[in-house]
Design a protein around this motif. Structure first.
Motif, PDB file in Angstrom:
ATOM      1  N   PHE A  70     -17.404  24.354   7.202  1.00 45.20           N
ATOM      2  CA  PHE A  70     -18.064  23.588   6.141  1.00 45.20           C
ATOM      3  C   PHE A  70     -18.389  24.455   4.925  1.00 45.20           C
ATOM      4  O   PHE A  70     -19.428  24.295   4.298  1.00 45.20           O
ATOM      5  N   ALA A  71     -17.472  25.331   4.589  1.00 44.22           N
ATOM      6  CA  ALA A  71     -17.616  26.181   3.399  1.00 44.22           C
ATOM      7  C   ALA A  71     -16.972  25.479   2.206  1.00 44.22           C
ATOM      8  O   ALA A  71     -16.092  26.019   1.546  1.00 44.22           O
ATOM      9  N   ASP A  72     -17.427  24.248   1.944  1.00 44.21           N
ATOM     10  CA  ASP A  72     -16.836  23.432   0.891  1.00 44.21           C
ATOM     11  C   ASP A  72     -17.848  22.361   0.489  1.00 44.21           C
ATOM     12  O   ASP A  72     -18.940  22.300   1.057  1.00 44.21           O
ATOM     13  N   PRO A  73     -17.523  21.506  -0.475  1.00 47.51           N
ATOM     14  CA  PRO A  73     -18.482  20.463  -0.883  1.00 47.51           C
ATOM     15  C   PRO A  73     -18.911  19.522   0.251  1.00 47.51           C
ATOM     16  O   PRO A  73     -20.042  19.035   0.250  1.00 47.51           O
ATOM     17  N   SER A  74     -18.050  19.294   1.234  1.00 51.39           N
ATOM     18  CA  SER A  74     -18.474  18.439   2.348  1.00 51.39           C
ATOM     19  C   SER A  74     -19.589  19.124   3.142  1.00 51.39           C
ATOM     20  O   SER A  74     -20.478  18.452   3.678  1.00 51.39           O
ATOM     21  N   GLY A  75     -19.568  20.425   3.204  1.00 50.14           N
ATOM     22  CA  GLY A  75     -20.638  21.158   3.869  1.00 50.14           C
ATOM     23  C   GLY A  75     -21.953  21.053   3.114  1.00 50.14           C
ATOM     24  O   GLY A  75     -23.022  20.947   3.722  1.00 50.14           O
ATOM     25  N   VAL A  76     -21.869  21.058   1.777  1.00 50.77           N
ATOM     26  CA  VAL A  76     -23.076  20.877   0.965  1.00 50.77           C
ATOM     27  C   VAL A  76     -23.683  19.509   1.256  1.00 50.77           C
ATOM     28  O   VAL A  76     -24.891  19.376   1.475  1.00 50.77           O
ATOM     29  N   ARG A  77     -22.828  18.489   1.301  1.00 49.34           N
ATOM     30  CA  ARG A  77     -23.318  17.132   1.585  1.00 49.34           C
ATOM     31  C   ARG A  77     -23.881  17.047   3.005  1.00 49.34           C
ATOM     32  O   ARG A  77     -24.937  16.457   3.231  1.00 49.34           O
ATOM     33  N   LEU A  78     -23.204  17.646   3.971  1.00 48.55           N
ATOM     34  CA  LEU A  78     -23.684  17.587   5.354  1.00 48.55           C
ATOM     35  C   LEU A  78     -25.051  18.271   5.488  1.00 48.55           C
ATOM     36  O   LEU A  78     -25.953  17.742   6.143  1.00 48.55           O
ATOM     37  N   GLY A 111      -1.123  15.411   0.592  1.00 47.63           N
ATOM     38  CA  GLY A 111      -2.098  16.452   0.277  1.00 47.63           C
ATOM     39  C   GLY A 111      -3.404  16.349   1.027  1.00 47.63           C
ATOM     40  O   GLY A 111      -4.315  17.146   0.814  1.00 47.63           O
ATOM     41  N   GLY A 112      -3.519  15.387   1.935  1.00 48.44           N
ATOM     42  CA  GLY A 112      -4.724  15.280   2.760  1.00 48.44           C
ATOM     43  C   GLY A 112      -4.595  16.146   4.002  1.00 48.44           C
ATOM     44  O   GLY A 112      -3.493  16.530   4.391  1.00 48.44           O
ATOM     45  N   ASP A 113      -5.717  16.467   4.606  1.00 45.62           N
ATOM     46  CA  ASP A 113      -5.682  17.252   5.836  1.00 45.62           C
ATOM     47  C   ASP A 113      -5.029  16.454   6.957  1.00 45.62           C
ATOM     48  O   ASP A 113      -5.271  15.252   7.104  1.00 45.62           O
ATOM     49  N   LEU A 114      -4.215  17.121   7.743  1.00 43.04           N
ATOM     50  CA  LEU A 114      -3.651  16.502   8.941  1.00 43.04           C
ATOM     51  C   LEU A 114      -4.761  16.321   9.977  1.00 43.04           C
ATOM     52  O   LEU A 114      -5.797  16.993   9.912  1.00 43.04           O
ATOM     53  N   PRO A 115      -4.553  15.442  10.954  1.00 38.92           N
ATOM     54  CA  PRO A 115      -5.559  15.297  12.011  1.00 38.92           C
ATOM     55  C   PRO A 115      -5.636  16.572  12.852  1.00 38.92           C
ATOM     56  O   PRO A 115      -4.718  17.392  12.831  1.00 38.92           O
ATOM     57  N   PRO A 156     -20.027   9.234   9.351  1.00 34.09           N
ATOM     58  CA  PRO A 156     -18.738   9.413   8.691  1.00 34.09           C
ATOM     59  C   PRO A 156     -18.584  10.888   8.339  1.00 34.09           C
ATOM     60  O   PRO A 156     -19.546  11.663   8.442  1.00 34.09           O
ATOM     61  N   HIS A 157     -17.411  11.273   7.924  1.00 28.03           N
ATOM     62  CA  HIS A 157     -17.229  12.643   7.447  1.00 28.03           C
ATOM     63  C   HIS A 157     -17.900  12.758   6.083  1.00 28.03           C
ATOM     64  O   HIS A 157     -17.848  11.826   5.281  1.00 28.03           O
ATOM     65  N   PRO A 158     -18.550  13.870   5.789  1.00 25.68           N
ATOM     66  CA  PRO A 158     -19.241  14.018   4.508  1.00 25.68           C
ATOM     67  C   PRO A 158     -18.321  14.321   3.322  1.00 25.68           C
ATOM     68  O   PRO A 158     -18.792  14.645   2.240  1.00 25.68           O
ATOM     69  N   SER A 159     -17.035  14.164   3.484  1.00 21.81           N
ATOM     70  CA  SER A 159     -16.066  14.419   2.417  1.00 21.81           C
ATOM     71  C   SER A 159     -16.227  13.446   1.249  1.00 21.81           C
ATOM     72  O   SER A 159     -16.631  12.296   1.429  1.00 21.81           O
ATOM     73  N   TRP A 160     -15.844  13.897   0.072  1.00 21.46           N
ATOM     74  CA  TRP A 160     -15.829  13.034  -1.116  1.00 21.46           C
ATOM     75  C   TRP A 160     -14.910  11.829  -0.894  1.00 21.46           C
ATOM     76  O   TRP A 160     -15.104  10.791  -1.505  1.00 21.46           O
ATOM     77  N   ARG A 161     -13.948  11.958   0.004  1.00 20.29           N
ATOM     78  CA  ARG A 161     -13.038  10.842   0.279  1.00 20.29           C
ATOM     79  C   ARG A 161     -13.781   9.636   0.846  1.00 20.29           C
ATOM     80  O   ARG A 161     -13.262   8.527   0.856  1.00 20.29           O
ATOM     81  N   LYS A 166     -20.867   3.972  -0.492  1.00 19.77           N
ATOM     82  CA  LYS A 166     -21.327   2.938  -1.429  1.00 19.77           C
ATOM     83  C   LYS A 166     -21.340   1.560  -0.779  1.00 19.77           C
ATOM     84  O   LYS A 166     -22.222   0.752  -1.048  1.00 19.77           O
ATOM     85  N   ARG A 167     -20.355   1.288   0.069  1.00 17.48           N
ATOM     86  CA  ARG A 167     -20.286  -0.019   0.745  1.00 17.48           C
ATOM     87  C   ARG A 167     -21.286  -0.138   1.896  1.00 17.48           C
ATOM     88  O   ARG A 167     -21.545  -1.239   2.378  1.00 17.48           O
ATOM     89  N   ASN A 168     -21.824   0.981   2.331  1.00 11.75           N
ATOM     90  CA  ASN A 168     -22.727   0.999   3.482  1.00 11.75           C
ATOM     91  C   ASN A 168     -24.015   1.750   3.146  1.00 11.75           C
ATOM     92  O   ASN A 168     -24.306   2.796   3.744  1.00 11.75           O
ATOM     93  N   PRO A 169     -24.808   1.223   2.204  1.00  6.85           N
ATOM     94  CA  PRO A 169     -26.022   1.938   1.774  1.00  6.85           C
ATOM     95  C   PRO A 169     -27.048   2.103   2.892  1.00  6.85           C
ATOM     96  O   PRO A 169     -27.909   2.984   2.814  1.00  6.85           O
ATOM     97  N   TRP A 170     -26.979   1.291   3.932  1.00  9.66           N
ATOM     98  CA  TRP A 170     -27.866   1.426   5.086  1.00  9.66           C
ATOM     99  C   TRP A 170     -27.756   2.797   5.730  1.00  9.66           C
ATOM    100  O   TRP A 170     -28.711   3.280   6.344  1.00  9.66           O
TER     101      TRP A 170
END
Length: 174
Positions: free
Chosen positions: A35-43, A76-80, A142-147, A153-157
């Motif tokens: 998590f050395a990336d923006p998703s880590g900041v969000r997490l 260009g997305g990460d593979l599973p 969910p994954h904390p990715s910007w994706r 937004k659809r699930n503000p709960w």
């Protein structure tokens, strides 16, 4: 270009929180730091923890489903995560973490592994059942990715209901 295997995980026996994610991303692989990336900041924001707390492996274990960066797909997305990784090593590693009291099951791969038949058909349904899963010590997210900005937004709960409870549990366990 094929990369050399570089398992990126952190865990010590005393950890009480387990972050079960998908697989390290490119930056995590390059820096050998999960998590050395923006998703880590969000997490870390979701959890309400500092960098120091997050990376203290005596308190928080980070064990992804796939230990190495899987590479990119054609778009260009990460593979599973690699399918062989979790069955080969996950149970053995988790046996070495007897103090885990909370598992953050981040994304569908981790949710299917940790929840088994209790996992719903969709990530949204699984996360909506968070209260039931939390009774068993597992909190699906969910994954904390910007994706996933659209999903958030659809699930503000998720932000108003789940994150306050997540932060409360984390503070209690730390």
């Amino acid at each position: 270009m094929q990369r050399a295997p570089n398992p990126v995980l952190r865990a010590q026996e005393g950890a009480r929180i387990l972050i079960a994610s998908q697989a390290p991303g490119n930056l995590a692989d390059v820096q050998s730091k999960p998590f050395a990336d923006p998703s880590g900041v969000r997490l870390r924001d979701w959890m309400g923890v500092s960098d120091e707390e997050f990376y203290d492996e005596t308190r928080i274990a980070i064990v992804p489903m796939g230990f190495c960066f899987p590479g990119y797909d054609a778009k260009g997305g990460d593979l599973p995560p690699m399918k062989a990784c979790a069955p080969a090593w996950r149970s053995q590693i988790l046996e070495q973490l007897p103090n885990i009291q909370l598992i953050l099951a981040i994304g569908g791969y981790a949710q299917r592994w940790h929840l088994g038949p209790a996992c719903s058909k969709t990530l949204t349904e699984t996360v909506k059942g968070w209260r039931t899963h939390l009774e068993g010590g597992i909190l699906p997210t969910p994954h904390p990715s910007w994706r996933n900005n659209g999903w958030l937004k659809r699930n503000p709960w998720f932000e108003t209901e789940v994150l306050p409870e997540l932060r409360r549990r984390i503070r209690t366990l730390l």
